[in-house]
Write a protein that holds these residues in place. Structure first.
Motif, PDB file in Angstrom:
ATOM      1  N   VAL A   1       0.693  -1.409  -0.302  1.00  0.00           N
ATOM      2  CA  VAL A   1      -0.235  -0.062   0.665  1.00  0.00           C
ATOM      3  C   VAL A   1       0.790   1.744   0.078  1.00  0.00           C
ATOM      4  CG1 VAL A   1      -2.227   1.263   0.905  1.00  0.00           C
ATOM      5  CG2 VAL A   1      -2.177  -1.482   1.120  1.00  0.00           C
ATOM      6  N   ALA A   2       2.031   1.326   0.780  1.00  0.00           N
ATOM      7  CA  ALA A   2       2.849   2.617   1.039  1.00  0.00           C
ATOM      8  C   ALA A   2       3.131   2.212  -0.583  1.00  0.00           C
ATOM      9  CB  ALA A   2       3.781   1.570   1.826  1.00  0.00           C
ATOM     10  N   PHE A   3       4.070   1.397  -1.234  1.00  0.00           N
ATOM     11  CA  PHE A   3       3.956   1.443  -2.949  1.00  0.00           C
ATOM     12  C   PHE A   3       3.011   2.770  -3.639  1.00  0.00           C
ATOM     13  CE2 PHE A   3       4.811  -0.358  -6.561  1.00  0.00           C
ATOM     14  CZ  PHE A   3       5.794   0.310  -7.785  1.00  0.00           C
ATOM     15  N   ALA A   4       1.960   1.717  -3.711  1.00  0.00           N
ATOM     16  CA  ALA A   4       1.005   2.210  -4.265  1.00  0.00           C
ATOM     17  C   ALA A   4       0.986   3.909  -3.856  1.00  0.00           C
ATOM     18  CB  ALA A   4      -0.318   1.833  -3.549  1.00  0.00           C
ATOM     19  N   MET A   5       0.700   4.167  -2.868  1.00  0.00           N
ATOM     20  CA  MET A   5       0.985   6.193  -2.076  1.00  0.00           C
ATOM     21  C   MET A   5       1.826   6.817  -2.800  1.00  0.00           C
ATOM     22  SD  MET A   5      -1.793   6.506   0.112  1.00  0.00           S
ATOM     23  CE  MET A   5      -2.757   5.633   1.093  1.00  0.00           C
ATOM     24  N   CYS A   6       3.314   5.921  -2.901  1.00  0.00           N
ATOM     25  CA  CYS A   6       4.477   6.823  -3.346  1.00  0.00           C
ATOM     26  C   CYS A   6       4.218   6.681  -5.526  1.00  0.00           C
ATOM     27  CB  CYS A   6       5.498   5.954  -2.976  1.00  0.00           C
ATOM     28  SG  CYS A   6       5.950   5.879  -1.632  1.00  0.00           S
ATOM     29  N   LEU A   7       3.238   5.879  -5.615  1.00  0.00           N
ATOM     30  CA  LEU A   7       3.228   5.698  -7.163  1.00  0.00           C
ATOM     31  C   LEU A   7       2.302   6.748  -7.428  1.00  0.00           C
ATOM     32  CD1 LEU A   7       4.643   3.821  -9.044  1.00  0.00           C
ATOM     33  CD2 LEU A   7       2.630   2.322  -9.126  1.00  0.00           C
ATOM     34  N   ASN A   8       0.830   7.322  -6.148  1.00  0.00           N
ATOM     35  CA  ASN A   8       0.164   8.181  -6.655  1.00  0.00           C
ATOM     36  C   ASN A   8       0.673   9.294  -6.845  1.00  0.00           C
ATOM     37  OD1 ASN A   8      -1.520   6.388  -7.565  1.00  0.00           O
ATOM     38  ND2 ASN A   8      -2.799   6.139  -5.417  1.00  0.00           N
ATOM     39  N   CYS A   9       1.180   9.218  -5.674  1.00  0.00           N
ATOM     40  CA  CYS A   9       1.954  10.922  -5.633  1.00  0.00           C
ATOM     41  C   CYS A   9       2.849  11.303  -6.371  1.00  0.00           C
ATOM     42  CB  CYS A   9       3.041  10.795  -4.031  1.00  0.00           C
ATOM     43  SG  CYS A   9       1.973  10.549  -2.120  1.00  0.00           S
ATOM     44  N   ILE A  10       3.665  10.609  -6.706  1.00  0.00           N
ATOM     45  CA  ILE A  10       4.542  10.288  -8.255  1.00  0.00           C
ATOM     46  C   ILE A  10       4.046  11.031  -9.542  1.00  0.00           C
ATOM     47  CG2 ILE A  10       6.469   9.398  -9.669  1.00  0.00           C
ATOM     48  CD1 ILE A  10       7.728   8.865  -7.308  1.00  0.00           C
ATOM     49  N   ILE A  11       2.988   9.627  -9.805  1.00  0.00           N
ATOM     50  CA  ILE A  11       2.167   9.950 -11.256  1.00  0.00           C
ATOM     51  C   ILE A  11       1.527  11.263 -10.759  1.00  0.00           C
ATOM     52  CG2 ILE A  11       1.284   8.239 -13.353  1.00  0.00           C
ATOM     53  CD1 ILE A  11       2.663   6.134 -11.723  1.00  0.00           C
TER      54      ILE A  11
ATOM     55  N   LYS B   1      -6.195   6.970   6.063  1.00  0.00           N
ATOM     56  CA  LYS B   1      -8.083   6.628   5.786  1.00  0.00           C
ATOM     57  C   LYS B   1      -8.612   6.795   4.242  1.00  0.00           C
ATOM     58  CE  LYS B   1      -8.445   7.930  10.261  1.00  0.00           C
ATOM     59  NZ  LYS B   1      -6.808   8.583  10.638  1.00  0.00           N
ATOM     60  N   GLN B   2      -7.080   7.302   3.553  1.00  0.00           N
ATOM     61  CA  GLN B   2      -7.240   7.097   2.129  1.00  0.00           C
ATOM     62  C   GLN B   2      -7.057   5.493   1.416  1.00  0.00           C
ATOM     63  OE1 GLN B   2      -6.353  10.786   0.416  1.00  0.00           O
ATOM     64  NE2 GLN B   2      -7.158  11.826   2.023  1.00  0.00           N
ATOM     65  N   ALA B   3      -6.435   5.030   2.216  1.00  0.00           N
ATOM     66  CA  ALA B   3      -5.555   4.008   1.170  1.00  0.00           C
ATOM     67  C   ALA B   3      -6.236   2.586   0.372  1.00  0.00           C
ATOM     68  CB  ALA B   3      -5.048   2.809   2.673  1.00  0.00           C
ATOM     69  N   PHE B   4      -7.711   2.900   0.646  1.00  0.00           N
ATOM     70  CA  PHE B   4      -8.259   1.415  -0.537  1.00  0.00           C
ATOM     71  C   PHE B   4      -8.685   2.628  -1.684  1.00  0.00           C
ATOM     72  CE2 PHE B   4     -12.329   0.153  -2.393  1.00  0.00           C
ATOM     73  CZ  PHE B   4     -12.085  -0.897  -2.332  1.00  0.00           C
ATOM     74  N   VAL B   5      -9.128   3.790  -1.526  1.00  0.00           N
ATOM     75  CA  VAL B   5      -9.227   4.485  -2.657  1.00  0.00           C
ATOM     76  C   VAL B   5      -7.983   4.724  -3.203  1.00  0.00           C
ATOM     77  CG1 VAL B   5      -9.810   6.750  -3.681  1.00  0.00           C
ATOM     78  CG2 VAL B   5     -10.460   5.544  -1.961  1.00  0.00           C
ATOM     79  N   GLN B   6      -7.078   5.038  -2.587  1.00  0.00           N
ATOM     80  CA  GLN B   6      -5.356   4.441  -3.220  1.00  0.00           C
ATOM     81  C   GLN B   6      -4.946   3.571  -3.147  1.00  0.00           C
ATOM     82  OE1 GLN B   6      -3.842   7.621  -3.672  1.00  0.00           O
ATOM     83  NE2 GLN B   6      -5.485   8.990  -2.383  1.00  0.00           N
ATOM     84  N   LYS B   7      -5.568   2.393  -3.572  1.00  0.00           N
ATOM     85  CA  LYS B   7      -5.198   0.960  -3.619  1.00  0.00           C
ATOM     86  C   LYS B   7      -5.446   1.217  -5.285  1.00  0.00           C
ATOM     87  CE  LYS B   7      -5.798  -1.570   0.006  1.00  0.00           C
ATOM     88  NZ  LYS B   7      -6.236  -1.931   0.333  1.00  0.00           N
ATOM     89  N   ILE B   8      -7.166   1.306  -5.363  1.00  0.00           N
ATOM     90  CA  ILE B   8      -7.887   1.240  -6.932  1.00  0.00           C
ATOM     91  C   ILE B   8      -7.415   2.409  -8.104  1.00  0.00           C
ATOM     92  CG2 ILE B   8     -10.347   1.572  -7.973  1.00  0.00           C
ATOM     93  CD1 ILE B   8      -9.591  -0.871  -5.414  1.00  0.00           C
ATOM     94  N   LEU B   9      -6.692   3.530  -7.347  1.00  0.00           N
ATOM     95  CA  LEU B   9      -6.412   4.117  -8.320  1.00  0.00           C
ATOM     96  C   LEU B   9      -5.036   3.665  -9.048  1.00  0.00           C
ATOM     97  CD1 LEU B   9      -7.617   7.692  -7.094  1.00  0.00           C
ATOM     98  CD2 LEU B   9      -8.940   6.414  -8.822  1.00  0.00           C
ATOM     99  N   THR B  10      -4.272   3.001  -8.467  1.00  0.00           N
ATOM    100  CA  THR B  10      -3.385   2.966  -8.537  1.00  0.00           C
ATOM    101  C   THR B  10      -3.147   1.746  -9.725  1.00  0.00           C
ATOM    102  OG1 THR B  10      -2.256   3.030  -6.198  1.00  0.00           O
ATOM    103  CG2 THR B  10      -1.199   0.801  -7.738  1.00  0.00           C
ATOM    104  N   MET B  11      -4.682   0.818  -9.503  1.00  0.00           N
ATOM    105  CA  MET B  11      -4.129  -0.141 -10.014  1.00  0.00           C
ATOM    106  C   MET B  11      -4.908   0.285 -11.536  1.00  0.00           C
ATOM    107  SD  MET B  11      -5.953  -3.398  -8.406  1.00  0.00           S
ATOM    108  CE  MET B  11      -7.391  -2.780  -7.269  1.00  0.00           C
ATOM    109  N   TYR B  12      -5.512   1.268 -11.694  1.00  0.00           N
ATOM    110  CA  TYR B  12      -6.272   2.101 -12.576  1.00  0.00           C
ATOM    111  C   TYR B  12      -5.402   2.535 -13.809  1.00  0.00           C
ATOM    112  CZ  TYR B  12      -9.290   4.967 -15.542  1.00  0.00           C
ATOM    113  OH  TYR B  12      -9.460   5.225 -16.721  1.00  0.00           O
ATOM    114  N   ARG B  13      -4.588   4.010 -13.043  1.00  0.00           N
ATOM    115  CA  ARG B  13      -3.111   4.252 -13.212  1.00  0.00           C
ATOM    116  C   ARG B  13      -2.642   2.760 -14.133  1.00  0.00           C
ATOM    117  NH1 ARG B  13      -3.197   7.400  -8.929  1.00  0.00           N
ATOM    118  NH2 ARG B  13      -2.206   9.761  -9.036  1.00  0.00           N
ATOM    119  N   ILE B  14      -1.738   1.725 -13.862  1.00  0.00           N
ATOM    120  CA  ILE B  14      -0.670   1.298 -14.469  1.00  0.00           C
ATOM    121  C   ILE B  14      -2.145   0.553 -15.791  1.00  0.00           C
ATOM    122  CG2 ILE B  14      -0.285  -1.931 -14.496  1.00  0.00           C
ATOM    123  CD1 ILE B  14      -0.438  -1.120 -11.328  1.00  0.00           C
ATOM    124  N   LEU B  15      -3.312   0.293 -15.141  1.00  0.00           N
ATOM    125  CA  LEU B  15      -4.341  -0.275 -16.514  1.00  0.00           C
ATOM    126  C   LEU B  15      -4.280   0.949 -18.075  1.00  0.00           C
ATOM    127  CD1 LEU B  15      -5.891  -2.313 -18.252  1.00  0.00           C
ATOM    128  CD2 LEU B  15      -7.870  -1.115 -16.963  1.00  0.00           C
TER     129      LEU B  15
END
Length: 534
Positions: free
Chosen positions: A48-58, A217-231
């Motif tokens: 999840v931390a990796f997903a958060m970092c990826l969301n911060c960068i992209i 508190k945003q962990a679940f939303v951020q995980k979903i959005l990370t998967m969408y980013r990759i797609l």
């Protein structure tokens, strides 16, 4: 203060093992678990931390890279991106070291833990850049960090708001009224303008509500959005690569038109390249909820996020620059011409709608929606992360009297916003932090999140916004971490002598020569890029 050498005191594999063992021995203890509970933090895993970092960068930067390459050249901009990536890894290491030293220094100055060697670790206490600067250098250092963060953050959030609204407007007009809409055109039209402002209003409501919530508190939303980013990025790369591969003359033609290096456009390539990888000041928020037992993985997590992002950026930027004759400043809008017909998917479909509009296959429509939704969902996830980081950095300077008492009730459950003694007493001078209340923190977040939305309603020149934000971002991604590294080492050497090595330290990067050189170079490059933009 006595003169210090800024040299790494411990050498060899034994020293590294000693520090890592020390970190591990205190990384997952009852005290840290109790602190997480007190702050209302919901710890999450390394994934999840990796997903958060990826969301911060992209963020917005990736959508402006093809246009930046078109403007500055097919070689110059990618070279700037790679060099920026190397510097981003170095300054990320500085950031992690400063976070670890801040926690150890706090333990001595505020928690009364004086016995034994310093425990350099990243704990559940959050130390924003401004807080670290004040901790080690007082109010002047804090003000320097706050000014840089606010200028950069305003530019970035401004770009986010403009990007979402233009993408949403394009989708609304395309699928609701079967019309094209380019909000960045000189004359977008009445319908396109109306769709832009309606989209901006909806976006404002959503992101302001999210800014009021802590990152954990945003962990679940951020995980979903990370998967969408990759797609979405995968679909973009595949459709562009297919178009380029099936047109043998396209690359040669575009390379001849673009050129390989336009030095007069240096700032056009420099700004978006740096903006695309700037995430360092978000790390206190992204790493704070990381499970205590996995905190030693912070370097692996952050480095992996940067390397993955740069790899995707290079592919997206170069392919985007050569695949289209007219590269839009917001590259996702180019998929409005994707039909899904022919071998490449970009050919004209047979037939039409009777009004002169080209037909689009079902496949083409699905691809269009996936790509054009990408910047919208991308900025919805990134806007709150940056808004929280900005607001929490600025909150230390917001007087309690300047915030109405009702402001704290906008997010009453957010204990991590500063609603207890622990979060209000993290600086060396406790008097500087007494105003960091829930109301002040929420008020600061609103002050940082709302003005960029208003700016997006008045000004839409996305390429200029990204260039300015990227240039200021260079200060934030390299200059500020260098500054924090230097002052944290100086202060810890004063406190503990030569015992300054953290689990994230590198003997080379902790040397005085490297730090001073990077600090000077970052300032000079920023000034040159800024002057060339004028």
């Amino acid at each position: 203060m006595a003169s210090v050498s800024i040299d790494t005191p411990l050498n060899g594999v034994e020293a590294e093992e000693k520090v890592n063992q020390s970190y591990g021995s205190c990384g997952d203890d009852a005290e840290e678990d109790a602190l997480a509970e007190e702050l209302g933090i919901r710890p999450y895993s390394s994934i999840v931390a990796f997903a958060m970092c990826l969301n911060c960068i992209i963020g917005t930067g990736c959508f402006g890279l093809p246009y930046a390459i078109k403007e500055a050249g097919l070689l110059l901009t990618p070279i700037l991106l790679v060099l920026g990536g190397v510097l981003a890894l170095i300054s990320m290491n500085f950031t992690l070291e400063a976070l670890a030293r801040a926690d150890a220094y706090y333990q001595v100055k505020n928690a009364g833990r004086n016995a034994g060697a310093p425990q350099y670790r990243i704990g559940y206490r959050k130390f924003d850049f401004s807080r670290i600067a004040e901790l080690f250098s007082g109010p002047h250092g804090r003000t320097f960090c706050q000014v840089v963060i606010v200028i950069y953050g305003f530019g970035t959030l401004w770009g986010f708001a403009s990007m979402f609204s233009s993408s949403a407007a394009s989708l609304i007009l395309s699928y609701g009224f079967n019309e094209t809409c380019n909000a960045y055109a000189e004359d977008p039209g009445v319908g396109c303008n109306a769709a832009y402002f309606i989209s901006l209003a909806v976006f404002s409501v959503v992101v302001v509500a999210m800014v009021l919530r802590d990152v954990s508190k945003q962990a679940f939303v951020q995980k979903i959005l990370t998967m969408y980013r990759i797609l979405a990025i995968t679909v973009m790369l595949v459709t562009m690569a297919t178009k380029v591969a099936l047109n043998a003359t396209l690359v040669h033609k575009r390379a001849a038109n673009i050129g390989y290096a336009r030095w007069s456009m240096f700032s056009k390539g420099f700004g978006p390249s740096i903006l695309a990888i700037n995430c360092h000041y978000n790390m206190p928020d992204a790493l704070q909820p990381l499970q205590a037992s996995e905190k030693p993985n912070a370097r692996v997590i952050t480095f992996a996020a940067i390397i993955v992002s740069i790899s995707l950026y290079l592919a997206l930027g170069v392919l985007g620059a050569v695949a289209f004759d007219d590269v839009n400043p917001l590259i996702s809008l180019n998929w409005g011409a994707f039909t899904g017909c022919g071998a490449s998917g970009w050919d004209t479909c047979s037939g039409g709608d009777g009004d002169g509009h080209p037909s689009v296959s079902l496949y083409g429509m699905v691809v269009q929606i996936i790509i054009q939704l990408f910047p919208m969902l991308n900025v919805i996830s990134a806007y709150p992360l940056i808004g929280v980081s900005m607001g929490d950095n600025v909150a230390m300077s917001v007087p309690a009297t300047a915030v109405p008492s009702w402001a704290r009730y906008l997010a009453p459950e957010e204990q991590g916003c500063g609603g207890n003694d622990t979060t209000r007493n993290q600086a060396a001078d406790a008097s500087a932090d007494v105003n960091v209340t829930v109301g002040a923190r929420i008020g600061a977040r609103l002050l940082c999140a709302v003005p960029p939305l208003l700016l997006a309603a008045c000004f839409r020149q996305l390429d200029l916004i990204l260039s300015i934000a990227g240039i200021v971002g260079f200060l934030l991604s390299l200059t500020v971490p260098c500054f924090l590294q230097i002052i944290s080492i100086l202060q810890c050497e004063t406190e503990w002598g030569t015992d300054i090595l953290t689990p994230f330290s590198s003997r080379c990067l902790t040397s005085q020569g490297v730090l001073v050189t990077l600090l000077v170079v970052s300032i000079i490059v920023t000034l040159v890029a800024g002057l060339m933009l004028l």
